[in-house]
Enzyme design. Structure first.
Site: not given
Length: 791
Positions: A349, A528-529, A534, A636, A640
């Site tokens: 991942h 998000k985390r 990110k 993911t 969505k």
């Protein structure tokens, strides 16, 4: 089941399970009675699945994951067994508000981000497809943490209390308990070894049935809780040593108390390793117990057992399975290695070396001495078989769990097309050259039952009215929407669905946060985390720059925006927590500015979880997928958002690449460098400072932070962030800033043509049906697990 029958089942559970009559039942009592009534309906397919699997002697999948972010289960279960209307009627007829009853259920604190939510979607899809499976993890007493924000905008972490109330979905299985040891010594005994642990805890199983679409099949989520071997030292208690008497229980519960303990300390590292071994070892013993109840030949294990390691957290599965086969069951060591490898698959991942777990050899030898010996032998065997190899499991005094996972798996999979190619060419390039057939791609997916049917019932109804029923488990049928999208009637209805979802979210924000937002503004969402790759700080920097320009010229025709953030930072991740701190203080200043109040609002609801995502995603207009190219494995959330009709602004990273290919480049706002360009850019030591010098807007945003504009005049408060941007900026925020700004202005332009925006959004929903987790699981079943569906 009719509403009348369900009503009687609820009343029966109120009386006999909750000990209440209707006149005195609380909201909690009604929720529990409904939960137990629905759970009763799941027992039949659950038992049927188990009996059918045993009767067919079918292979089973065992999915090992540190996280299962399952969220609330009640509404999802009601939906999957087809009782939504009956439940609504039954509960309402008993004098309770159906939505209030559903909302009373706490989110299960069993995960944090995409890793855990993916595992939850996979459980749903395996049950929907009739794939015999168990999910294995830890029954965290407190999960990650409950997030709030202090008066200064900093993240505050409190213990999650989701298990303070009874968890109505689970079945306690005291008969399924295993002794799990740590430390101790190893004695050679012939061809094998005997490990005598110094201390141990009991792993006790708790089972939750996970039912698939239409209630045809249900699999099991088995979570392990840690308990002491001896719960209570009565002698110590009677001597007045009350703390000492309870010490064994406290020590055991520590293992299953918290998800991802802070591992910046030696104690935290040891606890994390013990957690990973605890749930992996208990799961493997349970798997072997089940296998040996049916079969006597251990060599047949790979034909009946497929074990998937979700990231490196269960990487100790290789050495532990070898130990169980060789030391405890007498299989020759080399044969035990081959048998274990034939059972194990590994999902990678991350491409970041620092995220591929490493443990010091000394810690591994102290906590798991026999496993350290086995790891050394695995490494030696691999080196002997591949004398030209460059990668090794043991390096610089560390055990590299990524390499261990790769070497001990018969298949290694990436989770998006780009990610898989980068796995081959970067982190595992040497191992890929040695084992060129081992790496495969299985692009992630999400369950449409949860993320459209349940989370967005208005859109679900529109889809069904347009293309008919049956799309929920054949999501590729969403392409049938495309002819309708070209009609004004459909676009108007699609726009009305989005407007209603936004009005609901605006009301929720106003009620929970006291912030008034304009539902006609663009809802621009990044949930998000929190992690530097990110790039939530890229988003807030652009927000600052936008606000500064709006103040200068508020009549310039800006598209009104509500910027929404959500997510948690790990307790020990100081930089991520500082970014959260900055976002909250930017929100405080921007939201108080009368000059821009109608143009820009920044909202950061605390304690982001699945339930919050189910509110935010259906209401989003713009999806922020802005990670540094080459760093996000898949994502993911991006799927969505697209499935719910949000347009994406993003880099060519992870599954963004596949989303853009499917929806069309004209329906995607692309910006930023490619993964190769990021690598090249980093070769220039002044890449950050030169990017700042070349961008007046970025310069102004950083200088506003440094001037104390968002810190009540404290010029040093955010020095960690600004100095990192100026001097290092590994995640190339500065280099991508101007491209991001330009893409956001293209978003503004597109927003003003609202009918075409609606058309683009609807096409995103219609063209992303490929991202169903059903499709992903079919890929795993064929490419990795070699298993056929049972329904």
């Amino acid at each position: 089941m009719t509403a009348t029958e369900l009503r009687e089942a609820i009343l029966r559970h109120l009386e006999f399970s909750q000990g209440k009559d209707l006149a005195h039942a609380s909201l909690y009592d009604m929720r529990m009675a409904l939960t137990l009534a629905i759970r009763d309906r799941i027992i039949e397919p659950w038992f049927h699945a188990t009996r059918a699997t045993y009767a067919a002697q079918s292979k089973r999948v065992y999915y090992l994951s540190m996280e299962f972010l399952i969220g609330r289960l009640l509404e999802d279960a009601i939906l999957n067994v087809g009782l939504t209307e009956a439940a609504h009627e039954a509960v309402s007829g008993l004098g309770f508000d159906f939505r209030d009853v559903l909302n009373d259920e706490p989110d299960a604190a069993l995960g944090n981000g995409g890793l855990g939510r993916l595992a939850a979607c996979f459980l749903d899809s395996m049950s929907t497809l009739g794939c015999p499976a168990y999910g294995y993890g830890i029954r965290y007493e407190h999960g990650l943490f409950r997030q709030s924000f202090g008066p200064d905008g900093r993240q505050v972490e409190d213990a999650e209390d989701w298990l303070r109330q009874s968890h109505g979905w689970e079945f306690e299985r005291p008969e399924a308990s295993f002794r799990i040891g740590f430390g101790g010594s190893v004695a050679e005994s012939g061809r094998s070894a005997v490990w005598t642990p110094e201390n141990a805890v009991m792993a006790k199983a708790y089972d939750t049935p996970i039912v698939g679409w239409q209630g045809k099949w249900a699999n099991t989520l088995r979570l392990w809780g840690a308990e002491p071997l001896r719960a209570f030292d009565l002698a110590a208690f009677n001597k007045g040593d009350f703390t000492g008497a309870a010490a064994p229980e406290a020590l055991a519960r520590t293992i299953s108390r918290v998800l991802y303990p802070d591992d910046t300390t030696a104690q935290g590292k040891e606890l994390r390793l013990k957690q990973e071994f605890f749930f992996t070892a208990a799961s493997l013993r349970d798997i072997l117990r089940r296998f040996t109840s049916e079969h006597s030949d251990l060599r047949a294990l790979p034909s009946r057992v497929a074990i998937q390691m979700n990231d490196t957290h269960p990487a100790i599965a290789g050495p532990e399975l070898i130990r169980l086969l060789a030391d405890e069951r007498g299989l020759p060591f080399e044969e035990a290695v081959d048998t274990a490898r034939a059972c194990l698959g590994y999902t990678n991942h991350t491409l970041m070396p620092e995220a591929l777990e490493r443990w010091s050899e000394s810690l591994m030898a102290e906590v798991l001495p026999r496993h350290m010996q086995i790891i050394e032998r695995i490494d030696e065997m691999h080196a002997k078989a591949h004398p030209t190899r460059k990668s090794s499991i043991l390096e610089n005094g560390e055990v590299k769990m990524g390499e261990l996972s790769f070497i001990m798996a018969h298949r290694v999979n990436g989770v998006s097309a780009l990610h898989t190619e980068l796995v081959k060419s970067t982190v595992f390039s040497d191992l890929h050259a040695l084992h060129p057939d081992r790496i495969v791609n299985e692009t992630n997916g999400v369950t449409p039952r949860r993320w459209i049917k349940g989370a967005n019932p208005r859109l679900s109804s529109l889809i069904t009215e347009t293309i008919g029923e049956g799309w929920e488990d054949h999501l590729e049928r969403l392409t049938e929407l495309e002819p309708a999208i070209e009609t004004q009637e459909f676009r108007d209805r699609f726009a009305a669905v989005k407007a209603a979802n936004k009005a609901d979210l605006a009301e929720w924000i106003g009620t929970t946060m006291g912030i008034s937002v304009n539902p006609d503004a663009m809802f621009d969402v990044q949930i998000k985390r929190f992690h530097e790759y990110k790039r939530q700080h890229l988003n807030i920097l652009e927000t600052i720059a936008l606000w500064l320009e709006m103040r200068e010229n508020p009549k310039a025709g800006w598209a009104p925006r509500v910027k929404i953030f959500g997510g948690k930072a790990a307790p020990g991740y100081v930089m991520a927590k500082e970014i959260i701190h900055l976002i909250n203080n930017v929100a405080r200043v921007v939201n108080a500015d009368k000059a821009t109040r109608e143009l820009l609002t920044v909202v950061y609801p605390p304690n982001y979880n699945v339930t919050m995502a189910e509110k935010l995603i259906p209401a989003a207009d713009l999806s922020e997928q802005i990670s540094t190219a080459g760093k996000e494995a898949s994502g993911t959330g991006n799927m969505k958002f697209s499935l719910n009709g949000a347009l994406t602004i993003g880099t060519l990273d992870g599954a963004n690449v596949e989303i853009r290919d499917l929806v069309g480049e004209e329906n995607f706002f692309l910006f930023g460098m490619t993964a190769d360009e990021v690598v090249e850019r980093r070769r220039h030591p002044d890449h950050a400072s030169s990017a700042i010098a070349e961008s007046p807007r970025l310069t102004a945003a950083i200088e506003a932070i440094e001037a104390g504009m968002f810190s009540n005049g404290d010029k040093a408060m955010y020095r960690m962030i600004t100095q990192n941007l100026r001097a290092h900026d590994y995640f190339t925020v500065c280099a991508d800033f101007d491209s991001y700004w330009d893409a956001q202005r293209r978003v503004d332009t597109a927003w003003f043509d609202r009918d075409n925006w609606t058309r683009m959004a609807a096409l995103n929903a219609a063209r992303t049906g490929w991202f169903s987790s059903d499709r992903t699981i079919k890929g795993y079943m064929g490419d990795i697990w070699n298993i056929s569906p049972m329904i």
